[in-house]
Scaffold this active site. Sequence first.
Site, PDB file in Angstrom:
ATOM      1  N   THR A  61       0.891  -1.156   0.000  1.00 45.75           N
ATOM      2  CA  THR A  61       0.000   0.000   0.000  1.00 45.75           C
ATOM      3  C   THR A  61       0.925   1.200   0.000  1.00 45.75           C
ATOM      4  O   THR A  61       2.083   1.067   0.360  1.00 45.75           O
ATOM      5  CB  THR A  61      -0.861  -0.013   1.289  1.00 45.75           C
ATOM      6  OG1 THR A  61      -1.714  -1.163   1.286  1.00 45.75           O
ATOM      7  CG2 THR A  61      -1.735   1.221   1.430  1.00 45.75           C
ATOM      8  N   GLY A 111      -5.307  -5.929   5.325  1.00 43.15           N
ATOM      9  CA  GLY A 111      -6.330  -4.965   5.705  1.00 43.15           C
ATOM     10  C   GLY A 111      -7.403  -5.497   6.624  1.00 43.15           C
ATOM     11  O   GLY A 111      -7.980  -4.749   7.416  1.00 43.15           O
ATOM     12  N   THR A 124      -0.543  -0.032   6.522  1.00 41.45           N
ATOM     13  CA  THR A 124      -0.247  -0.987   5.448  1.00 41.45           C
ATOM     14  C   THR A 124      -0.156  -2.384   6.054  1.00 41.45           C
ATOM     15  O   THR A 124       0.173  -2.533   7.224  1.00 41.45           O
ATOM     16  CB  THR A 124       1.052  -0.627   4.715  1.00 41.45           C
ATOM     17  OG1 THR A 124       1.394  -1.684   3.809  1.00 41.45           O
ATOM     18  CG2 THR A 124       2.215  -0.423   5.672  1.00 41.45           C
ATOM     19  N   GLY A 125      -0.451  -3.368   5.246  1.00 40.24           N
ATOM     20  CA  GLY A 125      -0.462  -4.748   5.747  1.00 40.24           C
ATOM     21  C   GLY A 125      -1.814  -5.365   5.441  1.00 40.24           C
ATOM     22  O   GLY A 125      -2.622  -4.771   4.708  1.00 40.24           O
ATOM     23  N   ARG A 154     -13.500  -7.572  -3.281  1.00 46.83           N
ATOM     24  CA  ARG A 154     -12.944  -7.422  -1.929  1.00 46.83           C
ATOM     25  C   ARG A 154     -12.471  -5.978  -1.722  1.00 46.83           C
ATOM     26  O   ARG A 154     -11.791  -5.393  -2.555  1.00 46.83           O
ATOM     27  CB  ARG A 154     -11.767  -8.375  -1.750  1.00 46.83           C
ATOM     28  CG  ARG A 154     -11.085  -8.304  -0.371  1.00 46.83           C
ATOM     29  CD  ARG A 154      -9.890  -7.371  -0.364  1.00 46.83           C
ATOM     30  NE  ARG A 154      -9.098  -7.488   0.858  1.00 46.83           N
ATOM     31  CZ  ARG A 154      -8.100  -6.665   1.153  1.00 46.83           C
ATOM     32  NH1 ARG A 154      -7.770  -5.695   0.343  1.00 46.83           N
ATOM     33  NH2 ARG A 154      -7.417  -6.817   2.268  1.00 46.83           N
ATOM     34  N   VAL A 155     -12.857  -5.403  -0.602  1.00 49.16           N
ATOM     35  CA  VAL A 155     -12.406  -4.059  -0.234  1.00 49.16           C
ATOM     36  C   VAL A 155     -11.643  -4.189   1.078  1.00 49.16           C
ATOM     37  O   VAL A 155     -12.107  -4.859   2.009  1.00 49.16           O
ATOM     38  CB  VAL A 155     -13.595  -3.099  -0.079  1.00 49.16           C
ATOM     39  CG1 VAL A 155     -13.134  -1.753   0.485  1.00 49.16           C
ATOM     40  CG2 VAL A 155     -14.297  -2.893  -1.425  1.00 49.16           C
ATOM     41  N   GLY A 156     -10.489  -3.557   1.152  1.00 47.98           N
ATOM     42  CA  GLY A 156      -9.657  -3.660   2.347  1.00 47.98           C
ATOM     43  C   GLY A 156      -9.812  -2.475   3.279  1.00 47.98           C
ATOM     44  O   GLY A 156     -10.829  -1.768   3.264  1.00 47.98           O
ATOM     45  N   ASP A 157      -8.800  -2.258   4.087  1.00 46.71           N
ATOM     46  CA  ASP A 157      -8.836  -1.207   5.107  1.00 46.71           C
ATOM     47  C   ASP A 157      -8.595   0.186   4.557  1.00 46.71           C
ATOM     48  O   ASP A 157      -9.016   1.176   5.169  1.00 46.71           O
ATOM     49  CB  ASP A 157      -7.764  -1.486   6.168  1.00 46.71           C
ATOM     50  CG  ASP A 157      -6.358  -1.514   5.554  1.00 46.71           C
ATOM     51  OD1 ASP A 157      -6.166  -2.236   4.554  1.00 46.71           O
ATOM     52  OD2 ASP A 157      -5.475  -0.794   6.047  1.00 46.71           O
TER      53      ASP A 157
HETATM   54  N1  GLY Z   1      -3.780  -2.758   3.390  1.00 48.79           N
HETATM   55  C1  GLY Z   1      -4.225  -2.931   2.092  1.00 48.79           C
HETATM   56  C2  GLY Z   1      -5.255  -3.952   1.930  1.00 48.79           C
HETATM   57  O1  GLY Z   1      -5.311  -4.902   2.674  1.00 48.79           O
HETATM   58  O2  GLY Z   1      -6.036  -3.837   1.022  1.00 48.79           O
END
Ligand code: GLY
Length: 288
Positions: free
Chosen positions: A189, A242, A239-240, A217-220
């Site tokens: 990220t 999510g 980052t990491g 899929r939607v992350g953090d």
């Molecule tokens: N941190 C980015 C994601 O997991 O989408």
Amino acid sequence: SCISGFATQRATDMPIALIAHGGAGNWRPGSEEDAIEAMRVAVEAGREVLRRGGAALDAVCATVVALEDNPIFNAGTGAVLNFDGFCELDACVMESREARVGAVAALRRVKNPVLVARKVLEETDHVMLAGEGAQRFARSMGFGDHDPVTRDRHADWKDKKGRLDEVLGKHSLKMRRFLKEHPEYAGGTVGAAAVDRQGLLAAATSTGGVTMKLVGRVGDTPIAGAGNYASAHAAASATGTGEFVMRSLATRAISEKVAAGATLEAAMGEVLDELGRDYDADVGIIAV
Ligand code: GLY
């Protein structure tokens, strides 16, 4: 390895500061030096804005645009591909003033998702637009069609997809253990956080998400308080993986701890410790 760049300088009014990251995860062999140089250029772009007396929001956007445009990073051009082989991009911008926030999720075929997120902040009463609606909004705001898939990422996807099928079977939905054992499959990220001379704080974060993520899929990253947050107390970008950041609302937690009197360092230490203890999560966070 989380490569970050840092620049700080005392200005006439408030001390300005900007920090950026290029994502947790493994660099392709030989690309680490290029990544560090790209971080330096991106941080300089943001710092120049702050030095001229510009807004933290402009500074974090300048930094993140530079990172999105560099195919080394998993954001904008060069973002990782999803299970079906195309990019779905997430981004968020937030400013401490009135908790102004804008985000896009699962956005396809734009060059700079962070700038579309900023338009959501500036031009709508909404906080987040997703999928086809986000793309239509982007086009209406003048963002042209752009395929962020690079030749390298596509080759990487083809290779991983073949091996993934061997290990997991064609339609496995559970990849957590697999990602733990194969961190090279995780994405990355980009993000930045800044404070300007007026004392406003801002954060911006952008990502292609996790390699081989399910379509949709939607992350953090686009979730305010999870992957990106800015208040009068702290601005942060994560980052990491999510899913862990979403469960812990990590960037908001940092801000709350600072508001309650913790130093930024202590607040970040506590939140990262909690992420490790509660989720065994590989997460990195930057903050000002
Ligand atoms: N941190 C980015 C994601 O997991 O989408």
